[in-house]
Scaffold this active site. Structure first.
Site, PDB file in Angstrom:
ATOM      1  N   ASP A   1      56.338   0.992  88.928  1.00  0.00           N
ATOM      2  CA  ASP A   1      56.266   0.413  87.879  1.00  0.00           C
ATOM      3  C   ASP A   1      56.149   1.226  86.584  1.00  0.00           C
ATOM      4  OD1 ASP A   1      55.302  -3.718  87.459  1.00  0.00           O
ATOM      5  OD2 ASP A   1      54.427  -2.324  85.799  1.00  0.00           O
TER       6      ASP A   1
ATOM      7  N   TYR B   1      54.993  -5.000  97.357  1.00  0.00           N
ATOM      8  CA  TYR B   1      54.306  -5.011  96.322  1.00  0.00           C
ATOM      9  C   TYR B   1      52.739  -5.301  96.149  1.00  0.00           C
ATOM     10  CZ  TYR B   1      59.528  -6.536  95.660  1.00  0.00           C
ATOM     11  OH  TYR B   1      60.515  -6.541  95.430  1.00  0.00           O
TER      12      TYR B   1
ATOM     13  N   TYR C   1      48.831   4.220  96.291  1.00  0.00           N
ATOM     14  CA  TYR C   1      48.597   3.641  95.096  1.00  0.00           C
ATOM     15  C   TYR C   1      47.251   3.471  94.964  1.00  0.00           C
ATOM     16  CZ  TYR C   1      52.922   1.582  95.816  1.00  0.00           C
ATOM     17  OH  TYR C   1      54.727   1.608  95.950  1.00  0.00           O
TER      18      TYR C   1
END
Ligand SMILES: [Zn+2]
Ligand SMILES: [Zn+2]
Length: 444
Positions: free
Chosen positions: A265, A405, A333
């Protein structure tokens, strides 16, 4: 074979190359011009006596002599003494190549001069002939039923290649030449096509708000307008530009393409071992570069923003490879999550428990619907661990399969991702900050 040569030379002037090329597939170990010369010499010896009386034999001798054969010239002059009917014409050119093979050395000289400033190890020669030239040879072969010939193009490019190899000491390469030399015999121009240089490496990204690749301005589509301050760009700098610009300068390339193994992102950092990329430099002037040095130069210029590591020489295939690898790569993440209610420690450990090797359903997020098909995808969340930062803020480390996602895993995207942080905690959850902290490559 002498019969064939006699019938062709009776009708046409042919240079040694073009005569020899008609029997290129007979025997081994001689170039076409050597074959042509041997055939002509043999014919002169064969026809010398006959030519004194026979008109046709004399004519063949004359044709051979006019193409510069020494034996024929001297012999013809001897015969000429007795009957002064014939005389040798000057400046005859070969019926097939029209003097092309005489000019080989000139052509090569010009190419070698062009190559002088290029940095390359291997080359390939290509040529574009006028259709008439090919047709003349086809007609000749049909007329004399020749099946042992080689094409003029393949002889020409091979002979040029041999000479270039000797003069430059570079290697011909038929699969991946650094430079392809295209000789256009119609326009009389020679172009050098330089193969792109491919560099493989990994990058880290340490600041938010820069996209991976150059992002054209929405309003002007890259032309330049007031909104983008006439840069044509929505963001003033990208990872692609930060890495490519110094390398373009070093290699003298005319352009570049950046291929990332997936992308993060725009607001996400890329930490840990970095994300693989392939940088393609188009038409480089210099290819033998010291990669350690290049890495240092790039990293000095991009300090604090981007860092590259592990640069190596690569190829076009690697682009596909890293793209398909990216789809399978598991990622870790780190997300900063804002909640709209206070949650208990029990709820947080419940969240961790739920997302242990958990299969979830993820409908294409609304925010990417404009570029992705609306599908439900099964995805795996391998592991989640959370720690409380403030009363209504938590930090989560999430290990998930490629293509998961994360923002939607947290918010639930209005029920399009099931389950989600929000659905398990029973409150609104919003991802405030997101970083990739590790890519688990299978090749590591
Ligand atoms: Zn010729
Ligand atoms: Zn604009």
């Amino acid at each position: 074979m002498l019969e064939l040569a006699i019938s062709m030379l009776k009708d046409y002037h042919l240079c040694d190359h073009c005569l020899g090329r008609q029997v290129a597939l007979v025997g081994y170990g001689l170039s076409n011009n050597e074959r042509g010369k041997i055939l002509k010499d043999a014919l002169v010896l064969e026809l010398f006596e006959k030519a004194k009386q026979d008109k046709e034999a004399a004519m063949i001798l004359q044709n051979i002599a006019e193409m510069g054969n020494i034996l024929a010239k001297n012999s013809f002059e001897k015969i000429l003494d007795k009957s002064s009917k014939h005389s040798l014409a000057d400046g005859r050119s070969c019926h097939l190549c029209q003097g092309l093979f005489v000019r080989l050395d000139d052509i090569v000289k010009r190419i070698v001069a062009k190559l002088e400033n290029e940095d390359y190890q291997s080359f390939l020669v290509g040529a574009k002939f006028a259709p008439e030239v090919i047709e003349r040879e086809d007609d000749l072969r049909a007329k004399y039923k020749i099946t042992t010939g080689e094409s003029i193009k393949s002889e020409f490019t091979r002979e040029i290649g041999k000479k270039i190899m000797i003069l430059t000491e570079k290697e011909p390469d038929f699969h991946l030449p650094d430079i392809t030399i295209v000789i256009d015999l119609v326009s009389q121009k020679t172009i050098l096509q330089k193969r792109s240089l491919y560099l493989y490496g990994r990058y880290n990204k340490f600041i938010r708000t820069i996209p991976q690749t150059r992002w054209p301005c929405y309003d002007c589509k890259g032309i330049g307008c007031i909104k983008c301050d006439f840069t044509g760009k929505r963001y003033q700098v990208s990872i692609e530009e930060l890495i490519a610009e110094p390398i373009l300068k070093i290699t003298g390339g005319i352009g570049s393409k950046f291929h990332g193994a997936g992308r993060e992102d725009i607001n996400a950092l890329m930490l840990g071992n970095g994300r693989p990329f392939v940088l393609e430099i188009q038409e480089p002037k210099i290819r033998s570069i010291n990669l350690k040095k290049v890495e240092k130069i790039v990293n000095r210029k991009t300090r604090g923003k981007v860092k590259i590591s592990g640069l190596s020489f690569s190829n076009k295939r690697k682009v596909q490879e890293i793209k398909s690898l990216a789809k399978k790569t598991r990622k870790t993440y780190r997300a900063l999550v804002e909640l709209d209610e206070t949650v208990s420690d029990e709820q947080l450990s419940q969240l961790e428990k739920e997302f242990r090797a958990k299969k979830i359903k993820q409908q294409t997020p609304r925010r990417v619907l404009h570029r992705r098909a609306d599908l439900e995808r099964p995805k795996t969340v391998h592991e989640v661990s959370v720690k409380r930062i403030k009363e209504m803020e938590i930090e989560a480390e999430i290990l998930g399969e490629g293509g998961l996602y994360i923002k939607e895993l947290i918010s639930g995207d209005d029920g399009r991702t099931i389950p989600s942080f929000a659905s398990i905690l029973g409150c609104k959850a919003n991802c405030k900050k997101l970083d990739v902290i590790y890519l688990h490559h299978t090749d590591d």
